[in-house]
Scaffold this motif. Sequence first.
Motif, PDB file in Angstrom:
ATOM      1  N   LEU A   1      16.687 123.039   2.049  1.00  0.00           N
ATOM      2  CA  LEU A   1      16.863 122.030   3.090  1.00  0.00           C
ATOM      3  C   LEU A   1      15.928 122.270   4.279  1.00  0.00           C
ATOM      4  CD1 LEU A   1      18.612 119.516   3.217  1.00  0.00           C
ATOM      5  CD2 LEU A   1      20.254 120.776   4.608  1.00  0.00           C
TER       6      LEU A   1
ATOM      7  N   ALA B   1      23.532 113.964  -6.044  1.00  0.00           N
ATOM      8  CA  ALA B   1      22.663 114.403  -4.953  1.00  0.00           C
ATOM      9  C   ALA B   1      22.832 113.512  -3.725  1.00  0.00           C
ATOM     10  CB  ALA B   1      21.215 114.414  -5.414  1.00  0.00           C
TER      11      ALA B   1
ATOM     12  N   ASN C   1      24.434 115.123  -0.379  1.00  0.00           N
ATOM     13  CA  ASN C   1      23.601 115.178   0.823  1.00  0.00           C
ATOM     14  C   ASN C   1      24.215 114.409   1.979  1.00  0.00           C
ATOM     15  OD1 ASN C   1      20.977 116.680   0.536  1.00  0.00           O
ATOM     16  ND2 ASN C   1      20.958 115.520  -1.366  1.00  0.00           N
TER      17      ASN C   1
ATOM     18  N   SER D   1      24.452 117.439   4.198  1.00  0.00           N
ATOM     19  CA  SER D   1      23.085 117.748   4.634  1.00  0.00           C
ATOM     20  C   SER D   1      22.590 116.877   5.773  1.00  0.00           C
ATOM     21  CB  SER D   1      22.111 117.606   3.449  1.00  0.00           C
ATOM     22  OG  SER D   1      22.503 118.419   2.383  1.00  0.00           O
ATOM     23  N   ARG D   2      23.113 115.674   5.890  1.00  0.00           N
ATOM     24  CA  ARG D   2      22.563 114.727   6.866  1.00  0.00           C
ATOM     25  C   ARG D   2      22.608 115.282   8.283  1.00  0.00           C
ATOM     26  NH1 ARG D   2      25.303 108.932   7.589  1.00  0.00           N
ATOM     27  NH2 ARG D   2      24.004 108.265   5.861  1.00  0.00           N
TER      28      ARG D   2
ATOM     29  N   TRP E   1      13.891 112.114   1.856  1.00  0.00           N
ATOM     30  CA  TRP E   1      14.188 112.957   3.018  1.00  0.00           C
ATOM     31  C   TRP E   1      14.364 112.098   4.275  1.00  0.00           C
ATOM     32  CZ3 TRP E   1      14.753 118.237   3.882  1.00  0.00           C
ATOM     33  CH2 TRP E   1      14.496 119.088   2.812  1.00  0.00           C
TER      34      TRP E   1
ATOM     35  N   LEU F   1      17.594 110.027   4.255  1.00  0.00           N
ATOM     36  CA  LEU F   1      18.751 110.888   4.490  1.00  0.00           C
ATOM     37  C   LEU F   1      18.868 111.248   5.960  1.00  0.00           C
ATOM     38  CD1 LEU F   1      21.098 112.596   3.446  1.00  0.00           C
ATOM     39  CD2 LEU F   1      19.449 114.440   2.986  1.00  0.00           C
TER      40      LEU F   1
ATOM     41  N   TRP G   1      23.180 121.199  -0.479  1.00  0.00           N
ATOM     42  CA  TRP G   1      22.455 120.139  -1.182  1.00  0.00           C
ATOM     43  C   TRP G   1      21.103 119.923  -0.510  1.00  0.00           C
ATOM     44  CZ3 TRP G   1      24.486 117.848  -5.515  1.00  0.00           C
ATOM     45  CH2 TRP G   1      25.846 118.080  -5.744  1.00  0.00           C
ATOM     46  N   ALA G   2      20.176 119.417  -1.277  1.00  0.00           N
ATOM     47  CA  ALA G   2      18.877 118.973  -0.751  1.00  0.00           C
ATOM     48  C   ALA G   2      18.512 117.708  -1.521  1.00  0.00           C
ATOM     49  CB  ALA G   2      17.813 120.043  -0.935  1.00  0.00           C
ATOM     50  N   PRO G   3      17.620 116.868  -0.982  1.00  0.00           N
ATOM     51  CA  PRO G   3      17.295 115.609  -1.672  1.00  0.00           C
ATOM     52  C   PRO G   3      16.977 115.809  -3.136  1.00  0.00           C
ATOM     53  CG  PRO G   3      16.357 115.595   0.522  1.00  0.00           C
ATOM     54  CD  PRO G   3      16.936 116.973   0.317  1.00  0.00           C
TER      55      PRO G   3
END
Length: 260
Positions: free
Chosen positions: A36, A116, A120, A124-125, A152, A155, A250-252
């Motif tokens: 990330l 995903a 995310n 992750s956002r 990316w 997101l 998580w990552a894209p």
Amino acid sequence: MAIVLYHGAANGPSLAVLAALAESGVAVERRPIDLLAGERHDLPGVDEPLARDMGIEGEGPVLLVDGEAMTESVFLAQFFDELSDVSSLQPADPFAHWEMMMWCRQITERLSPAAALLGNLAFSRGRLAAMADADFGAMADRIVSADLRARWEVLRDGAVDPAQVEDSRAKVSQAVERCEGKLADGREWLMGALTIADFETFAWLAGMEQIVPEAFADKPLTAAWLSRVRARPSVTAALADAGGDSTRFWAPGPEINRWG
């Protein structure tokens, strides 16, 4: 042959590869990276970056073999399995091998983009939104693939289509239904014997239990299968190495399938 595995936390494609690696017994140098933070796009010693830069999996692990960047979790799992002298995670029978690969393709093309996106959005956002514009811009500039860079950006901005979110939740439910149906004849593993398909499917589904809990309701066979995979020493070790709840990392990932 110099081999280094760069991987994220034990979730999604990184978990699938770490489990397959452990099952194989192959000796590989492992280097954890912060996906990330965009670290995947600034790895040392990459002479042939095409697979890293243009792979469809998104921010998955990278296996560096003599300067060649190798990607895509199913392919990396096969690579380790075929180097192994102690295990086999691929059926020898041609039809059974085809069946396993078709299952994995459905997981990577339908479930993984959905999981995903949902993972995310849930976890992750906030981290990306908190980044300074200059820092995010510098990171994004290192991403060669325009499609991946756009994921990316979407997101971080939160400009996600609500219809994609609902479709993603539906695809998680469909994947659980498929697992339940596959296990209905009493088999322990999705293909009968333990294969790459179990690790690939588990790696994307395990994190959805807390995000789409209704998909797992009244699915006792899938719940028991998830527990069996989680109890495999290869998976237990990967999860222990991650420290904490790795399903929150998580990552894209792959691009959402435009065609349903």
